[in-house]
Motif scaffolding. Structure first.
Motif, PDB file in Angstrom:
ATOM      1  N   GLY A 363       0.809  -1.216   0.000  1.00  0.00           N
ATOM      2  CA  GLY A 363       0.000   0.000   0.000  1.00  0.00           C
ATOM      3  C   GLY A 363       0.840   1.261   0.000  1.00  0.00           C
ATOM      4  O   GLY A 363       0.576   2.211  -0.756  1.00  0.00           O
ATOM      5  N   LEU A 364       1.847   1.301   0.872  1.00  0.00           N
ATOM      6  CA  LEU A 364       2.732   2.460   0.928  1.00  0.00           C
ATOM      7  C   LEU A 364       3.476   2.657  -0.387  1.00  0.00           C
ATOM      8  O   LEU A 364       3.657   3.792  -0.859  1.00  0.00           O
ATOM      9  N   GLY A 365       3.897   1.561  -0.951  1.00  0.00           N
ATOM     10  CA  GLY A 365       4.616   1.650  -2.222  1.00  0.00           C
ATOM     11  C   GLY A 365       3.732   2.212  -3.319  1.00  0.00           C
ATOM     12  O   GLY A 365       4.165   3.073  -4.098  1.00  0.00           O
ATOM     13  N   ALA A 366       2.456   1.763  -3.374  1.00  0.00           N
ATOM     14  CA  ALA A 366       1.544   2.261  -4.401  1.00  0.00           C
ATOM     15  C   ALA A 366       1.241   3.738  -4.191  1.00  0.00           C
ATOM     16  O   ALA A 366       1.179   4.526  -5.152  1.00  0.00           O
ATOM     17  N   THR A 367       1.043   4.145  -2.929  1.00  0.00           N
ATOM     18  CA  THR A 367       0.761   5.559  -2.639  1.00  0.00           C
ATOM     19  C   THR A 367       1.946   6.442  -3.030  1.00  0.00           C
ATOM     20  O   THR A 367       1.772   7.504  -3.646  1.00  0.00           O
ATOM     21  N   LEU A 368       3.128   6.028  -2.639  1.00  0.00           N
ATOM     22  CA  LEU A 368       4.312   6.796  -2.983  1.00  0.00           C
ATOM     23  C   LEU A 368       4.488   6.927  -4.491  1.00  0.00           C
ATOM     24  O   LEU A 368       4.814   8.000  -5.011  1.00  0.00           O
ATOM     25  N   PHE A 369       4.221   5.839  -5.200  1.00  0.00           N
ATOM     26  CA  PHE A 369       4.330   5.862  -6.653  1.00  0.00           C
ATOM     27  C   PHE A 369       3.333   6.845  -7.256  1.00  0.00           C
ATOM     28  O   PHE A 369       3.656   7.614  -8.171  1.00  0.00           O
ATOM     29  N   LEU A 370       2.093   6.859  -6.736  1.00  0.00           N
ATOM     30  CA  LEU A 370       1.062   7.761  -7.246  1.00  0.00           C
ATOM     31  C   LEU A 370       1.424   9.216  -6.984  1.00  0.00           C
ATOM     32  O   LEU A 370       1.253  10.082  -7.852  1.00  0.00           O
ATOM     33  N   VAL A 371       1.940   9.520  -5.767  1.00  0.00           N
ATOM     34  CA  VAL A 371       2.335  10.885  -5.430  1.00  0.00           C
ATOM     35  C   VAL A 371       3.444  11.376  -6.363  1.00  0.00           C
ATOM     36  O   VAL A 371       3.417  12.501  -6.864  1.00  0.00           O
ATOM     37  N   VAL A 372       4.432  10.520  -6.594  1.00  0.00           N
ATOM     38  CA  VAL A 372       5.528  10.895  -7.492  1.00  0.00           C
ATOM     39  C   VAL A 372       5.017  11.178  -8.894  1.00  0.00           C
ATOM     40  O   VAL A 372       5.421  12.162  -9.537  1.00  0.00           O
ATOM     41  N   CYS A 373       4.084  10.366  -9.365  1.00  0.00           N
ATOM     42  CA  CYS A 373       3.522  10.570 -10.702  1.00  0.00           C
ATOM     43  C   CYS A 373       2.772  11.899 -10.788  1.00  0.00           C
ATOM     44  O   CYS A 373       2.880  12.641 -11.778  1.00  0.00           O
ATOM     45  N   LEU A 374       1.989  12.230  -9.744  1.00  0.00           N
ATOM     46  CA  LEU A 374       1.239  13.489  -9.747  1.00  0.00           C
ATOM     47  C   LEU A 374       2.175  14.692  -9.727  1.00  0.00           C
ATOM     48  O   LEU A 374       1.927  15.694 -10.408  1.00  0.00           O
ATOM     49  N   ILE A 375       3.247  14.604  -8.930  1.00  0.00           N
ATOM     50  CA  ILE A 375       4.211  15.705  -8.886  1.00  0.00           C
ATOM     51  C   ILE A 375       4.850  15.921 -10.249  1.00  0.00           C
ATOM     52  O   ILE A 375       5.020  17.063 -10.708  1.00  0.00           O
ATOM     53  N   ILE A 376       5.186  14.846 -10.918  1.00  0.00           N
ATOM     54  CA  ILE A 376       5.804  14.956 -12.241  1.00  0.00           C
ATOM     55  C   ILE A 376       4.834  15.571 -13.237  1.00  0.00           C
ATOM     56  O   ILE A 376       5.190  16.469 -14.013  1.00  0.00           O
ATOM     57  N   VAL A 377       3.558  15.138 -13.206  1.00  0.00           N
ATOM     58  CA  VAL A 377       2.551  15.683 -14.129  1.00  0.00           C
ATOM     59  C   VAL A 377       2.327  17.173 -13.871  1.00  0.00           C
ATOM     60  O   VAL A 377       2.252  17.995 -14.801  1.00  0.00           O
ATOM     61  N   TYR A 378       2.225  17.544 -12.589  1.00  0.00           N
ATOM     62  CA  TYR A 378       2.001  18.963 -12.254  1.00  0.00           C
ATOM     63  C   TYR A 378       3.191  19.815 -12.694  1.00  0.00           C
ATOM     64  O   TYR A 378       3.011  20.923 -13.202  1.00  0.00           O
ATOM     65  N   HIS A 379       4.391  19.308 -12.496  1.00  0.00           N
ATOM     66  CA  HIS A 379       5.588  20.067 -12.853  1.00  0.00           C
ATOM     67  C   HIS A 379       5.669  20.309 -14.364  1.00  0.00           C
ATOM     68  O   HIS A 379       6.106  21.375 -14.810  1.00  0.00           O
ATOM     69  N   VAL A 380       5.218  19.348 -15.130  1.00  0.00           N
ATOM     70  CA  VAL A 380       5.312  19.471 -16.588  1.00  0.00           C
ATOM     71  C   VAL A 380       4.144  20.257 -17.172  1.00  0.00           C
ATOM     72  O   VAL A 380       4.304  21.089 -18.074  1.00  0.00           O
ATOM     73  N   TYR A 381       2.931  20.048 -16.623  1.00  0.00           N
ATOM     74  CA  TYR A 381       1.721  20.613 -17.247  1.00  0.00           C
ATOM     75  C   TYR A 381       1.009  21.625 -16.331  1.00  0.00           C
ATOM     76  O   TYR A 381      -0.206  21.768 -16.398  1.00  0.00           O
ATOM     77  N   TRP A 382       1.746  22.312 -15.466  1.00  0.00           N
ATOM     78  CA  TRP A 382       1.076  23.180 -14.485  1.00  0.00           C
ATOM     79  C   TRP A 382       0.324  24.325 -15.151  1.00  0.00           C
ATOM     80  O   TRP A 382      -0.790  24.679 -14.749  1.00  0.00           O
ATOM     81  N   LEU A 383       0.914  24.936 -16.204  1.00  0.00           N
ATOM     82  CA  LEU A 383       0.224  26.046 -16.848  1.00  0.00           C
ATOM     83  C   LEU A 383      -1.068  25.587 -17.522  1.00  0.00           C
ATOM     84  O   LEU A 383      -2.120  26.244 -17.395  1.00  0.00           O
ATOM     85  N   GLU A 384      -1.007  24.463 -18.227  1.00  0.00           N
ATOM     86  CA  GLU A 384      -2.209  23.952 -18.884  1.00  0.00           C
ATOM     87  C   GLU A 384      -3.291  23.629 -17.862  1.00  0.00           C
ATOM     88  O   GLU A 384      -4.491  23.862 -18.092  1.00  0.00           O
ATOM     89  N   MET A 385      -2.894  23.124 -16.718  1.00  0.00           N
ATOM     90  CA  MET A 385      -3.872  22.781 -15.681  1.00  0.00           C
ATOM     91  C   MET A 385      -4.525  24.041 -15.109  1.00  0.00           C
ATOM     92  O   MET A 385      -5.738  24.082 -14.854  1.00  0.00           O
ATOM     93  N   VAL A 386      -3.736  25.079 -14.892  1.00  0.00           N
ATOM     94  CA  VAL A 386      -4.302  26.340 -14.368  1.00  0.00           C
ATOM     95  C   VAL A 386      -5.277  26.959 -15.350  1.00  0.00           C
ATOM     96  O   VAL A 386      -6.383  27.383 -14.980  1.00  0.00           O
ATOM     97  N   LEU A 387      -4.881  26.988 -16.621  1.00  0.00           N
ATOM     98  CA  LEU A 387      -5.767  27.558 -17.626  1.00  0.00           C
ATOM     99  C   LEU A 387      -7.041  26.749 -17.784  1.00  0.00           C
ATOM    100  O   LEU A 387      -8.131  27.294 -17.961  1.00  0.00           O
ATOM    101  N   PHE A 388      -6.882  25.414 -17.732  1.00  0.00           N
ATOM    102  CA  PHE A 388      -8.067  24.561 -17.852  1.00  0.00           C
ATOM    103  C   PHE A 388      -9.033  24.808 -16.684  1.00  0.00           C
ATOM    104  O   PHE A 388     -10.252  24.895 -16.858  1.00  0.00           O
ATOM    105  N   TYR A 389      -8.459  24.936 -15.496  1.00  0.00           N
ATOM    106  CA  TYR A 389      -9.309  25.161 -14.320  1.00  0.00           C
ATOM    107  C   TYR A 389     -10.028  26.501 -14.425  1.00  0.00           C
ATOM    108  O   TYR A 389     -11.227  26.618 -14.142  1.00  0.00           O
ATOM    109  N   ARG A 390      -9.297  27.534 -14.839  1.00  0.00           N
ATOM    110  CA  ARG A 390      -9.933  28.847 -14.940  1.00  0.00           C
ATOM    111  C   ARG A 390     -11.023  28.872 -15.996  1.00  0.00           C
ATOM    112  O   ARG A 390     -12.043  29.525 -15.837  1.00  0.00           O
TER     113      ARG A 390
END
Length: 450
Positions: A363-390
């Motif tokens: 469980g811990l391994g899966a959670t850690l893996f998911l968190v790392v994936c989300l951080i990577i996605v946010y770091h790469v696509y943060w502007l697109e995500m902000v614009l999409f949200y707005r």
């Protein structure tokens, strides 16, 4: 005294009654005494009745009135017939207990029987003679098995030319030519001395087949004898020791879980010991495993090394080991004529990881893996995500802020940047996301907003 000698002979060679005169003790064909000879070379057959069966010499048998007769059955034939010793030039002659061929020919191949008998006694034995031709472009034939001679490494040894005694008169000195693997060479550190080849120093690369061809004259005829010895270089006597065991050892602990395959390996180094055999085996609870069982499989491999030494590996395996089998005593042992060594393989049951610990770790391994994936996605696509949200969920932040424009755009005045600002950037920010852009050339007019 003569009467006593004859009575002694009769006691040895005669049967109890005369009614046995029709019976003959037939020892069959002794295939262990295969005699091989080269075509065109002298050959001899000695009757083994005297040395191997009756234990009396030819003179004693002859004095007791026994006659030695020779018969033969040609190769591929069934009819036994007397050996013809009246051939031209005396090619086949009988001399006491020996039958001579000077020389032997291919048609002499067959089974030869020597029979010793008188009116009350009969005994016979047969053995094969094979006459072969030498291989093309070779001094020998691969069909003739050479005699194996073991020479110790780094020693001074003498290799004799085998089986030549009695072939030529004692007053004749034959000429001898030596070959190694049928190649005549200048024998470095090996000195040909007539019927002997002296190894000044035996080295490992001197191993091979050594052939001596003996040429001599007898009764005006020239004969050749070809003899081959297979030289094997072995360890010197001072290196002869008991076997030594590499594995199992005290540093290695064998852990297996129930249901797994248990594989134990026993590796033993066996130095060369003359006239000794090497034995390696496993015992289970002190009982020697002679062969494979339904549960336990034993496999062995041998690695030949320099000087006749060997590394023997014997493995013990159980496909699906049980808890009870993991509690048994597994010991490997090895021996030669100089000693024995044995060692136990320490086996224990592998302790499994508790189930809740495994689940928590997963469980811990899966959670850690998911968190790392989300951080990577946010770091790469943060502007697109902000614009999409707005664009879809955010409120209009420009309402009530008192500003006429949201973004001021300044750019270098060249065709490439002007096209990007007026077409691409303006189209995305104004048309898709609703931002108000203040573009220098378009909106910066005298008296306008600053």
């Amino acid at each position: 005294m003569k009467l006593g000698f004859l009575l002694c002979c009769l006691c040895v060679f005669t049967a109890p009654t005369c009614s046995t005169s029709e019976r003959c003790d037939d020892w069959g064909v002794d295939t262990m005494k295969l005699i091989q000879a080269y075509e065109g070379e002298p050959a001899r057959i000695r009757c083994p009745l005297f040395q191997d069966f009756l234990k009396h010499n030819y003179s004693t048998a002859h004095s007791a009135g026994l006659t030695l007769m020779w018969y033969w059955t040609g190769q591929g034939k069934d009819l036994e017939e007397p050996v013809n010793i009246r051939l031209p030039n005396n090619r086949i002659i009988k001399d006491k207990d020996t039958l001579w061929f000077r020389p032997a020919i291919i048609n002499d191949t067959g089974n030869y029987t020597c029979m010793l008998r008188n009116t009350t006694f009969c005994s016979r034995v047969a053995f094969p003679l094979e006459v072969v031709r030498k291989d093309a472009d070779s001094c020998v034939s691969q069909a003739v098995k050479p005699e194996v001679v073991e020479l110790p490494l780094e020693h001074t040894e003498r290799l004799p030319c085998p089986d030549t005694d009695g072939f030529f008169p004692v007053n004749v000195t034959p000429s001898v030519t030596w070959y190694k693997d049928c190649i005549s060479e200048n024998f470095y550190e090996r000195l040909p001395q007539g019927l002997n080849l002296t190894f000044i120093v035996v080295r490992s690369n001197y191993q091979g087949n050594y052939t001596c061809i003996v040429t001599y004259e007898d009764s005006g005829k020239i004969y050749n004898l070809t003899r081959t010895s297979e030289v094997k270089v072995v360890g010197p006597p001072e290196d002869e020791k008991p076997p030594s065991m590499t594995t199992p050892n005290a540093k290695t602990l064998y852990e297996f879980a129930a249901g797994e395959e248990m594989l134990l390996s026993c590796e033993v180094f066996c130095p060369f010991v003359r006239n000794s055999r090497n034995d390696v085996w496993w015992t289970v609870d002190g009982k020697k495993l002679e062969e494979n069982t339904e549960r336990i499989i034993i496999t062995e491999s041998v690695n030949e090394q320099l000087g006749g030494a060997k590394t023997i590996k014997v493995s013990l395996s159980i496909k699906q080991v049980t808890v009870e089998e993991l509690k048994r005593n597994y010991t490997c042992a090895a021996r030669n004529s100089l000693g024995e060594v044995s060692r136990q393989a320490p086996v224990k049951e592998k302790v499994g990881t508790p189930r809740y610990i495994t689940e928590l770790a997963c469980g811990l391994g899966a959670t850690l893996f998911l968190v790392v994936c989300l951080i990577i996605v946010y770091h790469v696509y943060w502007l697109e995500m902000v614009l999409f949200y707005r664009a879809h969920f955010g409120t209009d932040e420009t309402i009530g802020d008192g500003k006429e424009y949201d973004v001021y755009v300044s750019y270098a005045r060249n065709a490439e940047e002007e096209e990007f600002v007026l077409v691409t950037l303006r189209g995305v920010l104004e048309n898709e996301f609703g931002y108000k852009l203040c573009i220098f050339d378009r909106d910066s007019l005298p008296g306008g907003s600053k």
